[in-house]
Every structure is written in C-alpha cells, then in structure tokens.
Write a protein that holds these residues in place. Structure first.
Motif, PDB file in Angstrom:
ATOM      1  N   MET A   6       6.366  17.028  12.180  1.00 48.48           N
ATOM      2  CA  MET A   6       5.672  17.519  10.996  1.00 48.48           C
ATOM      3  C   MET A   6       6.334  16.948   9.746  1.00 48.48           C
ATOM      4  SD  MET A   6       3.460  19.105   9.278  1.00 48.48           S
ATOM      5  CE  MET A   6       2.563  19.860  10.630  1.00 48.48           C
ATOM      6  N   ALA A   7       7.672  16.896   9.749  1.00 44.66           N
ATOM      7  CA  ALA A   7       8.393  16.305   8.619  1.00 44.66           C
ATOM      8  C   ALA A   7       8.013  14.839   8.441  1.00 44.66           C
ATOM      9  CB  ALA A   7       9.901  16.435   8.837  1.00 44.66           C
ATOM     10  N   LEU A   8       7.869  14.108   9.543  1.00 48.34           N
ATOM     11  CA  LEU A   8       7.456  12.708   9.466  1.00 48.34           C
ATOM     12  C   LEU A   8       6.083  12.583   8.809  1.00 48.34           C
ATOM     13  CD1 LEU A   8       7.708   9.682  10.172  1.00 48.34           C
ATOM     14  CD2 LEU A   8       6.769  10.241  12.441  1.00 48.34           C
ATOM     15  N   ALA A   9       5.129  13.415   9.241  1.00 45.96           N
ATOM     16  CA  ALA A   9       3.775  13.366   8.685  1.00 45.96           C
ATOM     17  C   ALA A   9       3.780  13.693   7.193  1.00 45.96           C
ATOM     18  CB  ALA A   9       2.860  14.338   9.440  1.00 45.96           C
ATOM     19  N   VAL A  10       4.566  14.691   6.800  1.00 47.13           N
ATOM     20  CA  VAL A  10       4.610  15.111   5.395  1.00 47.13           C
ATOM     21  C   VAL A  10       5.252  14.034   4.522  1.00 47.13           C
ATOM     22  CG1 VAL A  10       5.679  16.752   3.797  1.00 47.13           C
ATOM     23  CG2 VAL A  10       4.551  17.568   5.879  1.00 47.13           C
ATOM     24  N   VAL A  11       6.357  13.459   4.980  1.00 45.34           N
ATOM     25  CA  VAL A  11       7.034  12.416   4.194  1.00 45.34           C
ATOM     26  C   VAL A  11       6.115  11.220   3.980  1.00 45.34           C
ATOM     27  CG1 VAL A  11       8.906  10.725   4.245  1.00 45.34           C
ATOM     28  CG2 VAL A  11       9.374  13.105   4.827  1.00 45.34           C
ATOM     29  N   LEU A  12       5.439  10.782   5.035  1.00 46.64           N
ATOM     30  CA  LEU A  12       4.516   9.654   4.904  1.00 46.64           C
ATOM     31  C   LEU A  12       3.389   9.983   3.924  1.00 46.64           C
ATOM     32  CD1 LEU A  12       4.205   8.446   8.617  1.00 46.64           C
ATOM     33  CD2 LEU A  12       5.264   7.212   6.708  1.00 46.64           C
ATOM     34  N   ASP A  13       2.849  11.184   4.027  1.00 47.43           N
ATOM     35  CA  ASP A  13       1.744  11.591   3.150  1.00 47.43           C
ATOM     36  C   ASP A  13       2.188  11.619   1.689  1.00 47.43           C
ATOM     37  OD1 ASP A  13      -0.613  12.564   2.127  1.00 47.43           O
ATOM     38  OD2 ASP A  13      -0.681  14.360   3.375  1.00 47.43           O
ATOM     39  N   VAL A  14       3.324  12.250   1.428  1.00 47.92           N
ATOM     40  CA  VAL A  14       3.807  12.391   0.051  1.00 47.92           C
ATOM     41  C   VAL A  14       4.158  11.035  -0.565  1.00 47.92           C
ATOM     42  CG1 VAL A  14       5.713  13.280  -1.342  1.00 47.92           C
ATOM     43  CG2 VAL A  14       4.606  14.759   0.342  1.00 47.92           C
ATOM     44  N   VAL A  15       4.798  10.175   0.218  1.00 45.43           N
ATOM     45  CA  VAL A  15       5.220   8.866  -0.303  1.00 45.43           C
ATOM     46  C   VAL A  15       4.025   7.942  -0.522  1.00 45.43           C
ATOM     47  CG1 VAL A  15       6.519   6.776   0.242  1.00 45.43           C
ATOM     48  CG2 VAL A  15       7.535   9.011   0.673  1.00 45.43           C
ATOM     49  N   LEU A  16       3.094   7.924   0.424  1.00 46.52           N
ATOM     50  CA  LEU A  16       1.957   7.005   0.331  1.00 46.52           C
ATOM     51  C   LEU A  16       0.912   7.464  -0.683  1.00 46.52           C
ATOM     52  CD1 LEU A  16       1.394   6.131   4.103  1.00 46.52           C
ATOM     53  CD2 LEU A  16       2.335   4.648   2.317  1.00 46.52           C
ATOM     54  N   ASN A  17       0.875   8.753  -0.986  1.00 50.93           N
ATOM     55  CA  ASN A  17      -0.161   9.285  -1.865  1.00 50.93           C
ATOM     56  C   ASN A  17      -0.245   8.547  -3.200  1.00 50.93           C
ATOM     57  OD1 ASN A  17      -1.984  11.543  -2.992  1.00 50.93           O
ATOM     58  ND2 ASN A  17      -1.436  12.281  -0.956  1.00 50.93           N
ATOM     59  N   PRO A  18       0.828   8.490  -3.994  1.00 42.17           N
ATOM     60  CA  PRO A  18       0.715   7.790  -5.292  1.00 42.17           C
ATOM     61  C   PRO A  18       0.527   6.287  -5.136  1.00 42.17           C
ATOM     62  CG  PRO A  18       2.994   8.420  -4.876  1.00 42.17           C
ATOM     63  CD  PRO A  18       2.162   9.065  -3.808  1.00 42.17           C
ATOM     64  N   LEU A  19       1.106   5.710  -4.076  1.00 43.12           N
ATOM     65  CA  LEU A  19       0.992   4.259  -3.873  1.00 43.12           C
ATOM     66  C   LEU A  19      -0.456   3.845  -3.621  1.00 43.12           C
ATOM     67  CD1 LEU A  19       4.104   3.651  -1.558  1.00 43.12           C
ATOM     68  CD2 LEU A  19       3.963   3.518  -4.055  1.00 43.12           C
ATOM     69  N   LEU A  20      -1.176   4.660  -2.827  1.00 48.40           N
ATOM     70  CA  LEU A  20      -2.560   4.330  -2.498  1.00 48.40           C
ATOM     71  C   LEU A  20      -3.537   4.778  -3.581  1.00 48.40           C
ATOM     72  CD1 LEU A  20      -2.499   5.175   1.320  1.00 48.40           C
ATOM     73  CD2 LEU A  20      -2.763   2.917   0.291  1.00 48.40           C
ATOM     74  N   ILE A  21      -3.185   5.807  -4.334  1.00 49.05           N
ATOM     75  CA  ILE A  21      -4.047   6.223  -5.439  1.00 49.05           C
ATOM     76  C   ILE A  21      -4.056   5.159  -6.541  1.00 49.05           C
ATOM     77  CG2 ILE A  21      -4.296   7.868  -7.340  1.00 49.05           C
ATOM     78  CD1 ILE A  21      -3.310  10.052  -5.463  1.00 49.05           C
ATOM     79  N   ARG A  22      -2.856   4.701  -6.906  1.00 46.40           N
ATOM     80  CA  ARG A  22      -2.725   3.774  -8.036  1.00 46.40           C
ATOM     81  C   ARG A  22      -2.667   2.311  -7.637  1.00 46.40           C
ATOM     82  NH1 ARG A  22      -1.139   6.267 -12.873  1.00 46.40           N
ATOM     83  NH2 ARG A  22      -1.378   4.157 -13.716  1.00 46.40           N
ATOM     84  N   GLY A  23      -2.500   2.015  -6.348  1.00 52.14           N
ATOM     85  CA  GLY A  23      -2.385   0.619  -5.931  1.00 52.14           C
ATOM     86  C   GLY A  23      -1.066   0.007  -6.338  1.00 52.14           C
ATOM     87  N   ILE A  24       0.008   0.715  -6.107  1.00 52.15           N
ATOM     88  CA  ILE A  24       1.348   0.255  -6.496  1.00 52.15           C
ATOM     89  C   ILE A  24       1.882  -0.712  -5.442  1.00 52.15           C
ATOM     90  CG2 ILE A  24       3.715   0.993  -6.973  1.00 52.15           C
ATOM     91  CD1 ILE A  24       2.527   3.684  -7.900  1.00 52.15           C
TER      92      ILE A  24
END
Length: 490
Positions: A177-195
């Motif tokens: 669950m920690a793995l899923a949450v870390v990936l979600d939190v980290v990727l969220n801004p990167l994929l929203i803004r295209g960083i």
C-alpha cells in the motif's frame, strides 16, 4: 510438498500467544495503511486544486464519490472471502483456503471488470445523475474514465491485501500500500503539469498516477508472493481452483452483500445529514466539512482494530478456540478506548489550532467547528466499540444483524433525530444526532453480542479427514473444511 525446508513461508498464526500483543502488532500495519490512503487522497487533492483550480477539484470530488460507491459494493465480498480464509487457516486447512482464494479472486476480478466497462460506457449518465456542475463535467469525465480503467487493479490489490490479513499477515499489505501511495503522490504533479520527461495530461494525469501506482503495486505483491512460495498462492494444478465453485461462491456473495451494504448505509446517512447542514449556509457547511474530515482520522484506530479483531476472531473460530474469542473482543475494546480516546482528548485540547489550518480567515466558522467537535467527537469512542463487536460476530458469519443494527441506529435514529429535533433545538439537532446514533448502535450491538445466536453460526464446517496427508504447509496435521449449510438469521 516438503514444508520442512527453512525457507518455506507460513501463514500467520493468530490462534496462540498473548492476545493483546498479537492483536496490537497485527492492527498497527492496518492502521498505517488506512493513514496512507487518507493522506494520499488529501495530498492529491492539494495537487489538483493548486494546479488546476476549483472546477477540477469539484470534478475529482464527484468522481471519487462514484469510486467510493463501487469500492463499497465489492468491499463486502472481499471481507467474506477474508473471513472464510481466516477460518480455514485457523482450522489448518490449506486446500480449503486455496479453494476460497481461487473462487473469490475470479469472481472479484470479473465483477470489477464489469464495473469498469459499464462505468466507461455510462460515465456521462453517472455524472449527470450526481448533478455535477457544468464547468466540472468535462474534467470529471476525463478523470473518471481513467479511474474506471484502474478499478480492476484497485480491487485486485484490495482483495490480495484482505486475503493476506485473513491469513494473519498485515505487514505485507502495508508495504505494498505504501508503494502504491508513494507512486501516486510523486507521479501526480509530474503528470498533471508535464514535468521533465512526463507528458502534460492535466486532470487525466492525476487519475493516471493512481492507475500506475495501483497496477505496479498489485503486480509487485503477486511477484513477491510467488517468489516466496506463499502457501496460498495458486500455481500448477491449483490454477484449476480459479474456476468458481458454485456452492462456495454462493456463501461468499450472500455473506458479502450485507457487509458491503453496511458501507452504503453509513454513506447514505452521511449524505442525508450533509444535505441538512447545507441548508444552514456555507459557513456552517464549511465548519461541518472540516470537523467531518478530522473525524475520519479519529475513526482510523477503531477501523484498524476492527479489521484485526475480525481476522483474529475468525482464525480462532476455525481453530475451535472459543475460549479466546471473548478475550479478543475485550482486547479490541480496550485498545479502542485508549487510542480513539487519546485522539478525541487531543482534539478537545488542540481543536482551535488544528481548525485554524483549514479556516484561518474565518473565526466564526472555527467557533462553529469547535462546538461541533465538542458535541459529537466523543461519540466515536462508542462507535469504535460497536465496530469491534461487529467485527467479532462477523467472524462467525453473522452479517445480517450488524446491517440491521446500522439501519436502525444510523439511518432511522441518527437521521430521524436530526430531522425531528430541528424544530426544537435548531442546528444543534444535527450535532447531537451523532451521539444519539452511536449510543443506539452500541446498545443494540452489545445486546446482540450478549444474547444473539452468533456463537452457534459458522461459514464452514471443519472435521477430520481420514487417510489424508499429514502435513499441508501450515505446520500441523491437515483437516478438511466442508461447506456448512446456510444458517438463518445471519
């Protein structure tokens, strides 16, 4: 199978050892998973609101409501499978546990795929039915369609984690669950803004990060379980167990639906109260919304303890250790009083500093929220005891009485109090409806725990099988668990 090799993993035994210590060590990773899930939602809401604005945040709120209802629908089926697995593990019957995993996994996954396909097709009708604001509708459509794609993986991960908890392992689910949450939190801004190298997907990026996190985590946990040769993995000839057994499936579905409906009942009551709160204006609604968000964290220890009690009690039911069931429930109640009580006490002492984080420029709303907490927050200690009692009786397969009790106490008494007493005490009726509902649910749950027939019920019938192999990978002589006939009123 030679289970005497040192590397051979074994399922967790919750039928021996000191009950309070075993229960607490089992519950802590469950609590950690619950905290991570809540923080994940909160952090992702911050990313969406900060980068994309209020319309996008409204879109995700509407979409997440749909997701919650879907997860609530299949939640009960997963819980029924967990209880069956725990009883089989307690009975030291590995073949029966595998058969339950095979039947439940196939049904669980197929139902999830059906939800995903139907949701994708009728996404506009669903959002229109929710009354999604026009400016948020296109955003909600983009977000929800990807979430529907993620639903099978989300449900499969949830299923694997609940089965592992039924088998006595709460640490492995926490890690993934920690793995899923870390990936979600980290990727969220990167994929929203295209960083960096990531494409700019806007609100779809937030949903895509959830899809990636859940998919990677479920693949990873399955790989680990097979590499470690977990006793409940299905491999070789055991893959035939993925073909559902109709008799077993009937038990999983008919025991699971009432447990899923419990979440629906609680959600329906919350939506009803929210509708009344909205009638008092945005200031009262904002104050109540923040108080309710804090209550989510207050309830986390009770929910984690309830999950631990359910798994522990079910294993002891399967093992025939009825001498331990009452002590498991008593330990769960004790931990709830300490942990939930401590959180409520902290909220009483530090309510204004905490509320000011959300309502920094509105002193009147802070006053209202603080008053709401003083009136209602202590009642969650009582409701936590109810959760423990429900978890104990559910471990035998008694799933209808808790549902009936919730309908009476939450839908009828809580919402009835809120409606009927408004003409007498005004908006105070809303806040006092929570203690009224909690007192009623505890009284009814305690009465059923003391006088109900749950101790005579069972979901499987365990009996020795002559001439079978002496070892099953669980470290004790094998027994065969046969499906028991349905018992009425449970």
């Amino acid at each position: 199978m030679d289970d005497k090799k040192p590397a051979r993993p074994r399922v967790g035994d919750l039928t021996s050892g000191p009950i309070p210590r075993t229960l607490l060590l089992f519950a802590l990773p469950v609590l950690g998973s619950n905290v991570l899930q809540s923080l994940n939602g909160s952090i992702n809401a911050v990313w969406v609101g900060r980068f994309l604005g209020e319309a996008a945040l409204t879109a995700t709120s509407n979409a997440n409501l749909v997701l919650f209802l879907i997860l609530g629908t299949v939640f009960g089926i997963g819980m029924a499978a967990t209880i069956l697995v725990a009883q089989s593990v307690g009975a030291r019957d590995l073949p029966e546990a595998k058969r339950i995993v095979g039947t439940s996994a196939t049904f669980f996954f197929l139902v999830s795929v059906l939800f995903a396909v139907c949701g994708w097709i009728w996404v506009d009708a669903i959002l229109s039915g929710l009354g999604t604001p026009a400016d948020a509708l296109p955003l909600a459509r983009s977000y929800l369609r990807i979430i529907f794609v993620a639903v099978p993986m989300m449900n499969l991960l949830s299923f694997v984690m609940t089965v592992l908890r039924g088998a006595g392992d709460s640490r492995t689910p926490f890690i993934f669950m920690a793995l899923a949450v870390v990936l979600d939190v980290v990727l969220n801004p990167l994929l929203i803004r295209g960083i960096g190298p990531f494409p700019e997907l806007g609100i779809a990026g937030s949903a895509t990060s959830t899809l990636i996190g859940q998919t990677v985590s479920v693949i990873a946990i399955l790989i680990v379980l097979y590499v470690r040769k977990h006793p409940l993995r299905l491999a070789g000839a055991d893959l035939a167990l993925l073909r559902p057994d109709p008799a077993l499936l009937r038990i999983v579905v008919f025991k699971g639906i009432p447990m899923g409906l419990q979440m629906i009942v609680i959600s329906a009551a919350a939506l009803t109260v929210m509708g009344i709160v909205n009638s008092y204006g945005s200031q009262v609604a904002a104050a109540y919304g923040i108080a309710a968000q804090l209550w989510t964290y207050i309830q986390m220890p009770a929910l984690a303890i309830g999950a631990a009690v359910s798994s522990m009690a079910a294993q002891n039911v399967g093992a025939g250790r009825w001498d331990r069931i009452g002590r498991v429930a008593a330990s769960g109640i004790g931990f709830n009083l300490v942990l939930t009580g401590a959180l409520v006490a902290l909220l009483f002492v530090f309510d204004r500093p905490v509320l000011s984080l959300f309502l920094s420029n509105d002193n009147a709303a802070i006053d209202i929220a603080a008053h709401i907490n003083r009136v209602a927050s202590w009642s969650f200690i009582l409701f936590g005891i109810t959760i423990v009692l429900f978890a104990t009786v559910r471990a035998t397969g008694a799933v209808m009485p808790p549902l009936i009790i919730l309908i009476i106490s939450v839908l009828f008494i809580r919402t009835g109090f809120a409606y009927s007493m408004r003409s007498v005490i005004g908006q105070e009726a809303l806040w006092w409806s929570f203690p009224a509902g909690s007192i009623a649910s505890l009284a009814l749950a305690a009465a059923y725990y003391r006088f109900g027939r749950w101790r005579t019920m069972h979901m499987i019938e365990v009996r020795p099988a002559a001439g079978e192999p002496p070892d099953t990978g669980l470290g004790v002589p094998r027994q065969r668990a046969n499906l028991a006939p349905e018992t009425p009123a449970g």
